[in-house]
Design an enzyme around this catalytic site. Structure first.
Site, PDB file in Angstrom:
ATOM      1  N   ASP A 192      34.919  45.536  49.003  1.00  0.00           N
ATOM      2  CA  ASP A 192      34.181  45.455  47.758  1.00  0.00           C
ATOM      3  C   ASP A 192      35.050  44.644  46.784  1.00  0.00           C
ATOM      4  OD1 ASP A 192      32.412  46.267  45.604  1.00  0.00           O
ATOM      5  OD2 ASP A 192      33.959  47.720  45.049  1.00  0.00           O
TER       6      ASP A 192
ATOM      7  N   ASP B  39      34.855  44.461  42.663  1.00  0.00           N
ATOM      8  CA  ASP B  39      35.257  45.076  41.400  1.00  0.00           C
ATOM      9  C   ASP B  39      35.911  46.433  41.675  1.00  0.00           C
ATOM     10  OD1 ASP B  39      35.519  45.285  38.683  1.00  0.00           O
ATOM     11  OD2 ASP B  39      33.410  44.892  38.264  1.00  0.00           O
TER      12      ASP B  39
HETATM   13 MG    MG Z   1      33.563  48.340  43.125  1.00  0.00          MG
END
Ligand code: MG
Length: 343
Positions: free
Chosen positions: A21, A23
Site C-alpha cells: 500500500d 499512504d
Molecule cells: Mg494506507
C-alpha cells in the site's frame, strides 16, 4: 533446538511477490516514511515489488513517477490502481467497446480508454455502466448524471454501477475530507441501489495484482486493518501491518477475525529480520521474551520482553486466541503504549 538449527524465517521467506500500500506504508504527506524506501529497494533486489492504491484520481504512470522521486525504482506497470481493478471487474459485466458514464478524474478516464471503452459524462448518451471514482473536481452535477443513469434497479434491467473504492474519507493537508465512499453513498441514497466495489478491501484489486505479477506466494503490506489486512485475508494471502500509518497497537489488539495480520511490523526494516515465533504454553503467549495471558476478563503481562513490538505481538495473539471481544477485557495500559513512528 540444536546448535545448528535453521535460522527463523523472515516475513519474506518463500515469497515471490511483495505488494505494498502507499499512504502510511511508503509515504505520509509529501515525504517518504523512515526506512521505507531502503527496505523496499532491498526487497526489489530479489523479488517482484508492486504497489496498490485505492486512489482513483492519479494514473499508474503518475504514481510511479512520484515513487521514483522518493528513491524507489518503479515503472507504471508496477502500480495497480483501483480504476484498473474496476476495468477488470467491468470486463466480466460489460465488455468493451461499451459506453461508460464516468464520475471521476483522469486516472479513471485514462484506464477506461486504455481498456477500449467509450467515455461519456452524460446519462443522455445511454451509457452501459456507471463507474465512479474520486477526483477533487467531482461535482453535484456529476452525481446527478450518475443518479439519472442508475434510476432503473439492477434486477429490472438497470445498468451496472462500479465504484473504484469505498473509502469514506480522504486525508488532506488541512484535515479529513469526504472520500469516494461518501460520494457513492450520496448517489446510493438518491437511487436506492448499491455499487459494486473494485478497490480494497474487496478482492478485484488484489486479483488484478496477483494475475499481473504472476504471483505464487504474495505478501501484502498495509497500514489499515479494515481495508488492507481485511482485503488480503479475503483473497487468501499473507499480510503485514506496518505501524507507520493509520492503525496503532490498540487497533491491532482489537482486530476482529478476518482483519488480523500475519505479521505486525514496527517499520519496513523488520521485513528483513527473522520474525519471532509465537509460542503458546500454559495458557500464555510468548513472543521473543514478552509473555501475555488472558485469565477470565483480565489481560496480564507476565514478562515485558526487550522490545515493545514483541509485547504488542504477544498481547494481540493472547487476546485473539481468547475469543473474547476486547471491550469486555481489562487491558493493562502498557499494552497500548505507542513508541512507533506515526506520520
Ligand atoms: Mg494506507
Amino acid at each position: 533446538m540444536g546448535l545448528f538449527s535453521k535460522a527463523r524465517a523472515t516475513p519474506l521467506d518463500g515469497v515471490d511477490v511483495v505488494l505494498a500500500d502507499l499512504d502510511g506504508v511508503v509515504y505520509a504527506g509529501p515525504g517518504a516514511l523512515p526506512h521505507a524506501v531502503e527496505s523496499l529497494n532491498r526487497v526489489a533486489e530479489t523479488r517482484r515489488v508492486g504497489y496498490i492504491t485505492n486512489n482513483a484520481s492519479r494514473t499508474d504512470a503518475s504514481v510511479a513517477g512520484h515513487l521514483t522521486e522518493l528513491g524507489l525504482s518503479v515503472a507504471a506497470e508496477d502500480v495497480v490502481t483501483s480504476p484498473q481493478a474496476a476495468m477488470r471487474l467491468l470486463a466480466t459485466m460489460v465488455p468493451a467497446p461499451a459506453t461508460l458514464l464516468i464520475v471521476g478524474g483522469e486516472g479513471l478516464v485514462v484506464e477506461a480508454e486504455k481498456a477500449g471503452y467509450r467515455v461519456t459524462r452524460s446519462a443522455e448518451d445511454a451509457p452501459d455502466a456507471v463507474v465512479q471514482g474520486f477526483a477533487p473536481e467531482v461535482a453535484w452535477t456529476d452525481l446527478a448524471e450518475a443518479a439519472f443513469a442508475l434510476k432503473v434497479p439492477e434486477d429490472e434491467g438497470g445498468i451496472p454501477w462500479i465504484a473504484t473504492n469505498s473509502d469514506w474519507t480522504i486525508p488532506r493537508e488541512r484535515g479529513v475530507a469526504p472520500g469516494n465512499g461518501t460520494l457513492v453513498s450520496a448517489v446510493h441514497t438518491a437511487v436506492g441501489r448499491l455499487a459494486t466495489v473494485a478497490g480494497k478491501p474487496e478482492v478485484p484489486i488484489f486479483e488484478e495484482a496477483i494475475a499481473r505479477f504472476n504471483a505464487h506466494k504474495t505478501l501484502f503490506i498495509g497500514d489499515r486493518l479494515d481495508t488492507d489486512i481485511m482485503g488480503a485475508a479475503r483473497v487468501g494471502i499473507d499480510s503485514a501491518l506496518a505501524l507507520t500509518g493509520i492503525d496503532r497497537p490498540k487497533h491491532v489488539l482489537a482486530a476482529p477475525e478476518g482483519s488480523r495480520p500475519t505479521y505486525v511490523l514496527s517499520d519496513l526494516r523488520e521485513l528483513h529480520e527473522p520474525y519471532p515465533t509465537v509460542e503458546r504454553r500454559n495458557g500464555a503467549v510468548t513472543v521473543n521474551g514478552a509473555t501475555v495471558r488472558v485469565v477470565g476478563g483480565d489481560v496480564e503481562i507476565l514478562a515485558e520482553g526487550k522490545r515493545h513490538i514483541d509485547l504488542v505481538r504477544a498481547g494481540a495473539h493472547a487476546i485473539w486466541d481468547s475469543g473474547t471481544p476486547i471491550f469486555v477485557l481489562d487491558v493493562p495500559e502498557k499494552l497500548y503504549d505507542d513508541p512507533f513512528h506515526r506520520p
